[in-house]
Design a protein around this motif. Structure first.
Motif, mmCIF file in Angstrom:
data_model
loop_
_atom_site.group_PDB
_atom_site.id
_atom_site.type_symbol
_atom_site.label_atom_id
_atom_site.label_comp_id
_atom_site.label_asym_id
_atom_site.label_seq_id
_atom_site.Cartn_x
_atom_site.Cartn_y
_atom_site.Cartn_z
ATOM 1 N N CYS A 199 -5.766 16.570 40.339
ATOM 2 C CA CYS A 199 -6.825 15.983 39.506
ATOM 3 C C CYS A 199 -7.616 17.007 38.696
ATOM 4 N N GLY A 200 -7.583 18.294 39.082
ATOM 5 C CA GLY A 200 -8.392 19.274 38.367
ATOM 6 C C GLY A 200 -9.850 18.857 38.375
ATOM 7 N N THR A 201 -10.429 18.662 37.190
ATOM 8 C CA THR A 201 -11.861 18.353 37.072
ATOM 9 C C THR A 201 -12.174 16.856 37.264
ATOM 10 N N TRP A 250 5.380 19.739 38.000
ATOM 11 C CA TRP A 250 6.474 20.677 37.751
ATOM 12 C C TRP A 250 6.310 21.976 38.542
ATOM 13 N N VAL A 251 5.201 22.102 39.293
ATOM 14 C CA VAL A 251 5.051 23.247 40.216
ATOM 15 C C VAL A 251 6.119 23.167 41.305
ATOM 16 N N PHE A 252 6.650 21.962 41.538
ATOM 17 C CA PHE A 252 7.705 21.835 42.550
ATOM 18 C C PHE A 252 9.032 22.122 41.859
ATOM 19 N N LYS A 253 9.682 23.198 42.308
ATOM 20 C CA LYS A 253 10.762 23.760 41.500
ATOM 21 C C LYS A 253 12.168 23.441 41.970
ATOM 22 N N ALA A 279 -12.764 25.240 43.740
ATOM 23 C CA ALA A 279 -13.588 25.653 42.589
ATOM 24 C C ALA A 279 -13.493 24.621 41.458
ATOM 25 N N VAL A 280 -12.295 24.115 41.202
ATOM 26 C CA VAL A 280 -12.142 23.151 40.097
ATOM 27 C C VAL A 280 -12.746 21.792 40.490
ATOM 28 N N LEU A 281 -12.657 21.458 41.779
ATOM 29 C CA LEU A 281 -13.289 20.208 42.240
ATOM 30 C C LEU A 281 -14.812 20.315 42.096
ATOM 31 N N LEU A 314 -13.145 23.530 27.433
ATOM 32 C CA LEU A 314 -12.151 23.722 26.370
ATOM 33 C C LEU A 314 -10.876 22.932 26.699
ATOM 34 N N TYR A 315 -10.465 22.969 27.953
ATOM 35 C CA TYR A 315 -9.253 22.260 28.388
ATOM 36 C C TYR A 315 -9.405 20.755 28.180
ATOM 37 N N GLU A 316 -10.525 20.222 28.653
ATOM 38 C CA GLU A 316 -10.730 18.765 28.539
ATOM 39 C C GLU A 316 -10.699 18.336 27.070
ATOM 40 N N ASP A 375 -3.638 19.120 49.738
ATOM 41 C CA ASP A 375 -2.348 19.344 49.100
ATOM 42 C C ASP A 375 -1.736 17.962 48.793
ATOM 43 N N VAL A 376 -1.243 17.776 47.578
ATOM 44 C CA VAL A 376 -0.673 16.460 47.218
ATOM 45 C C VAL A 376 0.548 16.117 48.083
ATOM 46 N N MET A 377 1.128 17.126 48.687
ATOM 47 C CA MET A 377 2.291 16.926 49.537
ATOM 48 C C MET A 377 1.889 16.328 50.894
ATOM 49 N N CYS A 425 -9.368 11.492 44.236
ATOM 50 C CA CYS A 425 -8.934 12.614 43.402
ATOM 51 C C CYS A 425 -8.489 13.747 44.313
ATOM 52 N N VAL A 426 -7.265 14.232 44.102
ATOM 53 C CA VAL A 426 -6.697 15.231 45.017
ATOM 54 C C VAL A 426 -6.375 16.522 44.275
ATOM 55 N N ASP A 427 -6.943 17.615 44.769
ATOM 56 C CA ASP A 427 -6.612 18.949 44.238
ATOM 57 C C ASP A 427 -6.843 19.948 45.367
ATOM 58 N N HIS A 428 -6.051 21.031 45.366
ATOM 59 C CA HIS A 428 -6.227 21.992 46.461
ATOM 60 C C HIS A 428 -7.088 23.196 46.058
ATOM 61 N N ALA A 450 0.289 11.576 38.170
ATOM 62 C CA ALA A 450 0.578 13.025 38.187
ATOM 63 C C ALA A 450 0.735 13.413 36.721
ATOM 64 N N MET A 451 -0.364 13.863 36.115
ATOM 65 C CA MET A 451 -0.381 14.032 34.657
ATOM 66 C C MET A 451 -0.466 15.497 34.223
ATOM 67 N N ASN A 452 -0.166 15.638 32.947
ATOM 68 C CA ASN A 452 -0.095 16.959 32.324
ATOM 69 C C ASN A 452 0.875 17.873 33.051
ATOM 70 N N VAL A 509 -6.762 19.450 25.578
ATOM 71 C CA VAL A 509 -5.532 18.994 26.227
ATOM 72 C C VAL A 509 -5.596 17.513 26.600
ATOM 73 N N GLN A 510 -6.730 17.079 27.115
ATOM 74 C CA GLN A 510 -6.790 15.725 27.660
ATOM 75 C C GLN A 510 -7.253 14.686 26.643
ATOM 76 N N ASN A 511 -6.797 13.459 26.879
ATOM 77 C CA ASN A 511 -7.309 12.310 26.129
ATOM 78 C C ASN A 511 -7.435 11.199 27.168
HETATM 79 C C1 LIG Z 1 -2.657 21.293 34.998
HETATM 80 S S1 LIG Z 1 -3.997 21.237 36.134
HETATM 81 C C2 LIG Z 1 -4.653 19.628 36.123
HETATM 82 C C3 LIG Z 1 -4.140 18.685 35.155
HETATM 83 C C4 LIG Z 1 -4.807 17.354 35.145
HETATM 84 N N1 LIG Z 1 -4.152 16.463 36.097
HETATM 85 C C5 LIG Z 1 -4.677 16.796 33.760
HETATM 86 O O1 LIG Z 1 -4.208 15.661 33.598
HETATM 87 O O2 LIG Z 1 -5.031 17.483 32.797
HETATM 88 C C6 LIG Z 1 -3.132 21.320 37.655
HETATM 89 C C7 LIG Z 1 -3.989 21.211 38.913
HETATM 90 O O3 LIG Z 1 -3.113 21.002 40.009
HETATM 91 C C8 LIG Z 1 -3.666 21.629 41.145
HETATM 92 N N2 LIG Z 1 -2.566 21.793 42.127
HETATM 93 C C9 LIG Z 1 -1.428 22.524 41.995
HETATM 94 N N3 LIG Z 1 -0.640 22.370 43.078
HETATM 95 C C10 LIG Z 1 -1.278 21.488 43.916
HETATM 96 C C11 LIG Z 1 -0.964 20.918 45.176
HETATM 97 N N4 LIG Z 1 0.187 21.220 45.817
HETATM 98 N N5 LIG Z 1 -1.848 20.059 45.727
HETATM 99 C C12 LIG Z 1 -3.011 19.749 45.108
HETATM 100 N N6 LIG Z 1 -3.364 20.254 43.889
HETATM 101 C C13 LIG Z 1 -2.500 21.120 43.303
HETATM 102 C C14 LIG Z 1 -4.282 22.906 40.615
HETATM 103 O O4 LIG Z 1 -5.302 23.391 41.479
HETATM 104 C C15 LIG Z 1 -4.820 22.450 39.259
HETATM 105 O O5 LIG Z 1 -6.176 22.099 39.313
#
Ligand SMILES: C[S@@+](CC[C@H](N)C(=O)[O-])C[C@H]1O[C@@H](n2cnc3c(N)ncnc32)[C@H](O)[C@@H]1O
Length: 273
Positions: free
Chosen positions: A58-60, A131-134, A84-86, A23-25, A111-113, A78-81, A125-127, A28-30
């Motif tokens: 990267c999510g999926t 912004w998780v970094f506050k 399950a989503v990977l 549903l997300y892909e 971790d992208v950090m 592709c980097v995600d922490h 760094a899309m979508n 939300v995505q294009n």
């Molecule tokens: C909004 S979703 C993916 C969006 C996707 N990039 C897109 O364009 O639709 C955000 C993803 O970021 C991952 N995430 C959040 N903080 C992260 C971090 N510090 N390092 C790696 N992945 C992270 C989450 O696990 C989640 O799968």
């Protein structure tokens, strides 16, 4: 014996049968349009084709799959922490690539950090995921890590949203026929700029997939982002979306220094090393 209502099996609802990543892909995505923009913009800035890409958050890995499909010789990290989503991406997206394409894509649970990679042409760094970094220092640390991961002439692509409605507690719905996508701006704190956002899906049979995705973000403004990117060493340009005859966004993003005080907008930030 006649079947009674009691022992009749209940049909699972559409929400029960739905896959939230699909549903997300879809809603939300294009990824084709996004890769068109990235590929074309890099070529016009650097007069060559980009080959290597790192997709943060990267999510999926849907976007990276589009990248490796686009041209033989394109590679993606592709980097995600979230394992399950990977795994979902591997089983549903990478599984549809050819054997040769699969060799050019790497999924990393990191971790992208912290991620370290051989320098690439593009970091994404899309979508709005970053912004998780506050706070400023954490965001600048992340931007510095993106900078380190790029070649000398590499480009960092991000997106951002804004407009006066970005700060309102409200819902936006889009009807996709088989389901309705709901973007729920649950709360916004003007003191620290933190916003809570959710995505829900509603179905024809009345069932709901509530809180399919939850985002606890800082709602950053463009000048703040441009300044932090500059502190990390980037020169940023905002690509603003044009409008069609219907006065709605037409999907064409061009460099701009003057935006419009619209209710809601989405831009690309193109940050050059
Ligand atoms: C909004 S979703 C993916 C969006 C996707 N990039 C897109 O364009 O639709 C955000 C993803 O970021 C991952 N995430 C959040 N903080 C992260 C971090 N510090 N390092 C790696 N992945 C992270 C989450 O696990 C989640 O799968």
């Amino acid at each position: 014996m006649a079947t009674t209502t009691k022992n009749k099996k209940k049909k699972p609802t559409q929400a029960c049968r739905a896959d939230k990543h699909k549903l997300y892909e879809y809603s939300v995505q294009n990824v084709k349009g996004e890769i068109d923009f990235i590929d074309h913009t890099f070529r016009s800035l650097r007069k060559r084709n980009a080959k290597t890409l790192r997709e943060d958050f990267c999510g999926t890995a849907n976007t990276s799959c589009e990248w490796v499909r686009r041209r033989n010789g394109n590679h993606a990290i592709c980097v995600d922490h979230d394992q399950a989503v990977l795994d979902w991406g591997r089983n549903n997206n990478l599984s549809r690539l050819t054997r040769a394409q699969k060799k050019r894509i790497l999924l990393l649970n990191e971790d992208v950090m912290q991620i370290r990679n051989d320098p690439v042409d593009l970091v994404l760094a899309m979508n709005f995921s970053y912004w998780v970094f506050k706070d400023r220092s954490t965001m600048i640390k992340y931007f510095r890590n993106a900078y380190k991961g790029l070649k000398k002439d590499g480009v960092f692509f991000l997106d951002a949203f804004g407009g006066f409605e970005a700060f309102r507690e409200m819902e936006e719905r889009r009807d996709y026929g088989k389901f309705i996508y709901v973007w729920d701006q649950v709360s916004y704190n003007p003191i620290d700029g933190h916003g809570l956002f959710k995505i829900h899906y509603k179905f024809k049979d009345g069932s709901k997939l509530k809180d399919a995705f939850i985002y606890d973000w800082r709602v950053w403004t463009l000048p703040e982002l441009i300044e932090m990117l500059a502190e990390a060493g980037f020169k940023s340009t905002i690509y603003w979306e044009g409008t069609g005859k219907d006065k709605e966004g037409n999907g064409v993003f061009t460099p701009a220094t003057q935006g419009e005080a619209d209710a809601g907008w989405v831009v690309y930030i193109v940050a050059e090393k």
